[in-house]
Design a protein around this motif. Structure first.
Motif, PDB file in Angstrom:
ATOM      1  N   SER A  65      56.822  -2.289  21.602  1.00  0.00           N
ATOM      2  CA  SER A  65      58.110  -2.736  21.072  1.00  0.00           C
ATOM      3  C   SER A  65      58.096  -4.210  20.709  1.00  0.00           C
ATOM      4  O   SER A  65      58.920  -4.671  19.913  1.00  0.00           O
ATOM      5  N   HIS A  66      57.151  -4.962  21.283  1.00  0.00           N
ATOM      6  CA  HIS A  66      56.998  -6.389  20.955  1.00  0.00           C
ATOM      7  C   HIS A  66      55.780  -6.633  20.060  1.00  0.00           C
ATOM      8  O   HIS A  66      55.412  -7.782  19.827  1.00  0.00           O
ATOM      9  N   THR A  78      52.622  -6.332  20.522  1.00  0.00           N
ATOM     10  CA  THR A  78      51.567  -7.144  21.130  1.00  0.00           C
ATOM     11  C   THR A  78      50.551  -6.282  21.875  1.00  0.00           C
ATOM     12  O   THR A  78      49.930  -6.741  22.825  1.00  0.00           O
ATOM     13  N   ILE A  79      50.366  -5.068  21.452  1.00  0.00           N
ATOM     14  CA  ILE A  79      49.528  -4.145  22.229  1.00  0.00           C
ATOM     15  C   ILE A  79      48.202  -3.843  21.529  1.00  0.00           C
ATOM     16  O   ILE A  79      48.136  -3.744  20.312  1.00  0.00           O
ATOM     17  N   ASP A  80      47.148  -3.734  22.338  1.00  0.00           N
ATOM     18  CA  ASP A  80      45.890  -3.143  21.889  1.00  0.00           C
ATOM     19  C   ASP A  80      45.935  -1.682  22.343  1.00  0.00           C
ATOM     20  O   ASP A  80      45.513  -1.348  23.458  1.00  0.00           O
ATOM     21  N   LYS A  81      46.487  -0.833  21.517  1.00  0.00           N
ATOM     22  CA  LYS A  81      46.809   0.530  21.937  1.00  0.00           C
ATOM     23  C   LYS A  81      45.587   1.276  22.440  1.00  0.00           C
ATOM     24  O   LYS A  81      45.650   2.004  23.444  1.00  0.00           O
ATOM     25  N   GLU A  82      44.455   1.108  21.756  1.00  0.00           N
ATOM     26  CA  GLU A  82      43.256   1.834  22.157  1.00  0.00           C
ATOM     27  C   GLU A  82      42.780   1.415  23.547  1.00  0.00           C
ATOM     28  O   GLU A  82      42.328   2.246  24.340  1.00  0.00           O
ATOM     29  N   GLU A 119      51.269   3.668  30.837  1.00  0.00           N
ATOM     30  CA  GLU A 119      51.869   4.198  29.610  1.00  0.00           C
ATOM     31  C   GLU A 119      53.172   3.477  29.281  1.00  0.00           C
ATOM     32  O   GLU A 119      53.444   3.132  28.126  1.00  0.00           O
ATOM     33  N   ASN A 120      54.000   3.232  30.300  1.00  0.00           N
ATOM     34  CA  ASN A 120      55.271   2.539  30.068  1.00  0.00           C
ATOM     35  C   ASN A 120      55.058   1.066  29.733  1.00  0.00           C
ATOM     36  O   ASN A 120      55.809   0.486  28.940  1.00  0.00           O
ATOM     37  N   GLN A 121      54.038   0.460  30.315  1.00  0.00           N
ATOM     38  CA  GLN A 121      53.687  -0.909  29.920  1.00  0.00           C
ATOM     39  C   GLN A 121      53.306  -0.958  28.445  1.00  0.00           C
ATOM     40  O   GLN A 121      53.715  -1.866  27.715  1.00  0.00           O
ATOM     41  N   SER A 122      52.545   0.038  28.013  1.00  0.00           N
ATOM     42  CA  SER A 122      52.109   0.058  26.612  1.00  0.00           C
ATOM     43  C   SER A 122      53.298   0.271  25.677  1.00  0.00           C
ATOM     44  O   SER A 122      53.339  -0.287  24.573  1.00  0.00           O
ATOM     45  N   GLN A 123      54.284   1.071  26.106  1.00  0.00           N
ATOM     46  CA  GLN A 123      55.491   1.259  25.299  1.00  0.00           C
ATOM     47  C   GLN A 123      56.243  -0.061  25.125  1.00  0.00           C
ATOM     48  O   GLN A 123      56.722  -0.375  24.029  1.00  0.00           O
ATOM     49  N   ARG A 147      58.723  -0.489  36.607  1.00  0.00           N
ATOM     50  CA  ARG A 147      58.575  -1.949  36.554  1.00  0.00           C
ATOM     51  C   ARG A 147      58.692  -2.521  35.133  1.00  0.00           C
ATOM     52  O   ARG A 147      59.262  -3.593  34.946  1.00  0.00           O
ATOM     53  N   PRO A 148      58.145  -1.845  34.104  1.00  0.00           N
ATOM     54  CA  PRO A 148      58.265  -2.412  32.756  1.00  0.00           C
ATOM     55  C   PRO A 148      59.706  -2.641  32.301  1.00  0.00           C
ATOM     56  O   PRO A 148      59.951  -3.462  31.406  1.00  0.00           O
ATOM     57  N   LEU A 149      60.671  -1.932  32.887  1.00  0.00           N
ATOM     58  CA  LEU A 149      62.073  -2.189  32.552  1.00  0.00           C
ATOM     59  C   LEU A 149      62.461  -3.614  32.940  1.00  0.00           C
ATOM     60  O   LEU A 149      63.175  -4.302  32.197  1.00  0.00           O
ATOM     61  N   ILE A 150      61.998  -4.058  34.091  1.00  0.00           N
ATOM     62  CA  ILE A 150      62.261  -5.431  34.534  1.00  0.00           C
ATOM     63  C   ILE A 150      61.482  -6.415  33.669  1.00  0.00           C
ATOM     64  O   ILE A 150      62.008  -7.468  33.272  1.00  0.00           O
ATOM     65  N   ASP A 151      60.256  -6.056  33.340  1.00  0.00           N
ATOM     66  CA  ASP A 151      59.432  -6.927  32.495  1.00  0.00           C
ATOM     67  C   ASP A 151      60.108  -7.177  31.149  1.00  0.00           C
ATOM     68  O   ASP A 151      60.045  -8.283  30.603  1.00  0.00           O
TER      69      ASP A 151
END
Length: 290
Positions: free
Chosen positions: A122-123, A125-129, A114-118, A221-225
């Motif tokens: 924000s960029h 670049t997501i395939d939300k589904e 979920e956090n990766q998708s967030q 981890r997504p914070l570092i990403d």
């Protein structure tokens, strides 16, 4: 509550004086209240640390992390005696049930995806589904390894389809550095609560002293990403980038409707996870806004 991460980057001497860490360089002397410090990160081999400083940081549960000649974190100092209920807690930890560990791991993986998708959103670049389908498809213990599938999708969308994790390059250097800092912050909290970071719920590497920290750091981890994405066009791991990665644990996020520092969110996640593993009645349900 301690919140500062002190980063030592140049030739210096670290002393202790009147409840302050004293850092002396050739240009200036810095004095930082010990009660404010959570982590001391020494990124140079040109720093001298007195035994007095080491003893005081151990007593105060301040983590000292040392880097090698290339500036990469390679080790830290831990105390012999931590939480007063340490022996009782370890006895509980040893008998955590597989069912509870697997249920908790499912929740951790779902929150990580979920956090990766967030971050991807924000960029733009997501395939939300597709990511929602992965979240919905995480089974108990993540036996179908939705985490790994999501990680590949996440990195390829964030850094490009040519990106390969663990290969040489600035992005992987940033990720490795940032994840080490994050893992140290989580491990510190685990030890403060009187448990062993070696005994994980999913990670079980025989030579990994931080299995439980490796488990519980996953949603962060997504914070570092995100920091790595910001600097992906750079060619080397500069001091500016290292400081930005270190500072990621001091940024403000929202968890369960409340804004707080990442370090405080780590405390909540570790506490909730351990309470559940120790026969808590309700599986934690964390809601992040990163």
């Amino acid at each position: 509550m301690a919140w500062r991460t002190v980063v030592v980057t140049k030739h210096s001497k670290l002393n202790y004086k009147m409840n302050h860490l004293v850092v002396q360089t050739s240009e200036k002397t810095y004095q930082i209240p010990m009660e404010d410090i959570q982590i001391i990160l020494i990124t140079t081999t040109q720093a001298v640390v007195t035994a007095y400083v080491i003893a005081e940081t151990i007593k105060r549960n301040i983590k000292i992390i040392f880097s090698d000649i290339n500036g990469q974190p390679i080790g830290e100092i831990n105390q012999y005696h931590t939480n007063g209920k340490h022996n009782r807690n370890i006895s509980q930890q040893i008998v955590w049930t597989a069912q509870r560990k697997n249920l908790l791991w499912r929740e951790i993986v779902k929150r990580k995806i979920e956090n990766q998708s967030q971050l991807l959103l924000s960029h733009q670049t997501i395939d939300k589904e597709k990511f929602q389908a992965l979240i919905d498809g995480v089974e108990i213990g993540d036996i179908t390894n939705r985490e790994a599938v999501a990680a590949r999708m996440h990195f390829n969308r964030l850094f490009g389809t040519e990106f390969v994790r663990h290969e040489a390059g600035i992005v992987n250097a940033m990720l490795d550095y940032g994840y080490q800092i994050l893992m140290a912050a989580v491990a510190r909290e685990i030890v403060l609560q009187g448990y062993l970071s070696e005994l994980g719920i999913h990670h079980n590497g025989a030579q990994n002293d931080y299995n439980l920290a490796s488990d519980l750091m996953e949603p962060f981890r997504p914070l570092i990403d995100g920091v790595a994405k910001k600097y992906e066009q750079e060619t080397e791991l500069t001091l500016e980038i290292k400081l930005a990665l270190v500072d990621s644990v001091n940024q403000v996020i929202e968890i369960n409707g409340k804004q707080m520092l990442v370090t405080n969110a780590i405390t909540i996640l570790v506490r909730d996870a351990i309470n559940y593993l120790n026969d808590g009645s309700k599986l934690p349900e964390w809601r992040f806004e990163i």
